[in-house]
Design an enzyme around this catalytic site. Sequence first.
Site, PDB file in Angstrom:
ATOM      1  N   ARG A   9      38.919  50.041  25.913  1.00  0.00           N
ATOM      2  CA  ARG A   9      38.712  51.486  26.121  1.00  0.00           C
ATOM      3  C   ARG A   9      38.034  51.687  27.477  1.00  0.00           C
ATOM      4  O   ARG A   9      38.308  52.636  28.200  1.00  0.00           O
ATOM      5  CB  ARG A   9      37.867  52.095  24.989  1.00  0.00           C
ATOM      6  CG  ARG A   9      37.463  53.530  25.305  1.00  0.00           C
ATOM      7  CD  ARG A   9      36.972  54.351  24.113  1.00  0.00           C
ATOM      8  NE  ARG A   9      36.238  53.637  23.109  1.00  0.00           N
ATOM      9  CZ  ARG A   9      34.971  53.191  23.242  1.00  0.00           C
ATOM     10  NH1 ARG A   9      34.291  53.408  24.350  1.00  0.00           N
ATOM     11  NH2 ARG A   9      34.390  52.535  22.257  1.00  0.00           N
ATOM     12  N   TYR A  68      50.338  76.230  32.486  1.00  0.00           N
ATOM     13  CA  TYR A  68      50.886  75.561  31.317  1.00  0.00           C
ATOM     14  C   TYR A  68      50.182  76.074  30.048  1.00  0.00           C
ATOM     15  O   TYR A  68      48.953  76.142  30.005  1.00  0.00           O
ATOM     16  CB  TYR A  68      50.717  74.041  31.482  1.00  0.00           C
ATOM     17  CG  TYR A  68      51.027  73.272  30.232  1.00  0.00           C
ATOM     18  CD1 TYR A  68      52.277  73.399  29.607  1.00  0.00           C
ATOM     19  CD2 TYR A  68      50.089  72.433  29.652  1.00  0.00           C
ATOM     20  CE1 TYR A  68      52.559  72.707  28.440  1.00  0.00           C
ATOM     21  CE2 TYR A  68      50.368  71.736  28.490  1.00  0.00           C
ATOM     22  CZ  TYR A  68      51.600  71.877  27.886  1.00  0.00           C
ATOM     23  OH  TYR A  68      51.877  71.209  26.735  1.00  0.00           O
ATOM     24  N   ASP A  79      46.029  71.199  39.419  1.00  0.00           N
ATOM     25  CA  ASP A  79      47.033  70.496  38.619  1.00  0.00           C
ATOM     26  C   ASP A  79      48.272  70.349  39.499  1.00  0.00           C
ATOM     27  O   ASP A  79      48.955  71.330  39.805  1.00  0.00           O
ATOM     28  CB  ASP A  79      47.333  71.309  37.351  1.00  0.00           C
ATOM     29  CG  ASP A  79      48.309  70.604  36.418  1.00  0.00           C
ATOM     30  OD1 ASP A  79      49.136  69.806  36.909  1.00  0.00           O
ATOM     31  OD2 ASP A  79      48.262  70.866  35.206  1.00  0.00           O
ATOM     32  N   LYS A 120      55.354  63.582  33.313  1.00  0.00           N
ATOM     33  CA  LYS A 120      56.408  64.309  34.000  1.00  0.00           C
ATOM     34  C   LYS A 120      56.982  63.470  35.151  1.00  0.00           C
ATOM     35  O   LYS A 120      57.454  62.380  34.927  1.00  0.00           O
ATOM     36  CB  LYS A 120      55.863  65.664  34.456  1.00  0.00           C
ATOM     37  CG  LYS A 120      55.117  66.422  33.335  1.00  0.00           C
ATOM     38  CD  LYS A 120      56.041  66.760  32.210  1.00  0.00           C
ATOM     39  CE  LYS A 120      55.463  67.478  31.010  1.00  0.00           C
ATOM     40  NZ  LYS A 120      54.103  67.407  30.636  1.00  0.00           N
TER      41      LYS A 120
END
Length: 388
Positions: free
Chosen positions: A46, A98, A169, A194
């Site tokens: 992690r 978004y 973004d 994306k």
Amino acid sequence: MKFSTRAIHAGQDADETTGATIVPIYATSTYTQDAVGEHRGFDYSRTVNPTRSALETQLASLEDARYCSAFASGMAATSAVLNLLSAGDHVVVGDDLYGGTYRLFSKVLSRYGIRFTFVDMTDAAATRAAIEPATKLIWAETPTNPLLRLVDIAALAALKPAGCILAVDNTFATPYLQSPLALGADVVVHSTTKYIGGHSDAVGGAAMTSDAALAETIRFHQNAVGGVPGPFDAWLTMRGAKTLAVRMREHERNARLVADFLAARDDVAAVHYPGLAGHPQHELAKRQMRGFGGMVSFALRGDASRAFAFAKSTRLFSLAESLGGVESLLSVPARMTHGSIPVADRERRGITDSLVRLSVGIEDADDLLDDLRAALDATASPAGASAR
Ligand SMILES: Cc1ncc(COP(=O)(O)O)c(C=O)c1O
């Protein structure tokens, strides 16, 4: 080194143990230590994993950033940036963004005492007026999803009060076409799901910055909150990102042809693509971006049923959420990606049921145009909303 070279080499030296040319998938949650408290920089996956570290080095390099933290999704990356704030802080955010980001801000983080003002960021005066003494973050998406409007990043950076972070973004533009950090942003966020991943086979996110203190806090939260990608997804994303430049050139070439084709149709009321001379911020796009990207949205004439019929009539464009893969996708944002935005807000912003968003893939352009033409003609109303 230039962009395409960095995409293939940054963070991707041959493996020290075996000489493997390609970074291995380190499928391990933990690492055997040499003695108590003595390890080789890796203690728990992690916190750190060599495959993820390679991806982070590659993505930092592509965004010309000093630091990158990779996440399990774009939303996890966005959350990590918002973790920089505390209760009582205020955020100014663009109102065309978004739907999932809108949902995180308005339905989740607002419960933790963070306040959000949504503003039309194409309006500099309105943006300036929204800034308060408590404003600690300005959040911009450009080009916006789904209307492909642009926000002037350099102008936002100039507006930003001392101590306030500007986060951009950059998912739609990608680091190949736009460099927010060079324009004055402090942090860049990506949904690597994306264009960066590019093959619709892995969900992921990333946050990049060149500010050491911000990077340290983001990394602290990456480990403390734990929204990290597994090594398989990190590896797929890294493999995809190697070809980002080649893919973006093809996406853009096809998108320009699609935008021109749609703009010439009588049954299309409006085409949103920054590369069209009639786009309201075409000049800004030429200044701020190195190309116009692969996303096109358009409003169909006629009622929503026409748009819904069109959306299921294409054969190559798949009706699907997401974007940025090599294959062409189509969506009706009001009923899909942006469904969590209240209807009145959506309609005010122009996200109507007749708005169709295309993620133009890198198939042969003739085939894509034939597909769109056939679906438009097949769903044209008898009243004559047909091709010119
Ligand atoms: C512009 C933008 N930012 C962030 C996200 C969220 O990314 P993810 O789906 O990887 O969590 C998306 C997803 O569609 C997006 O389009």
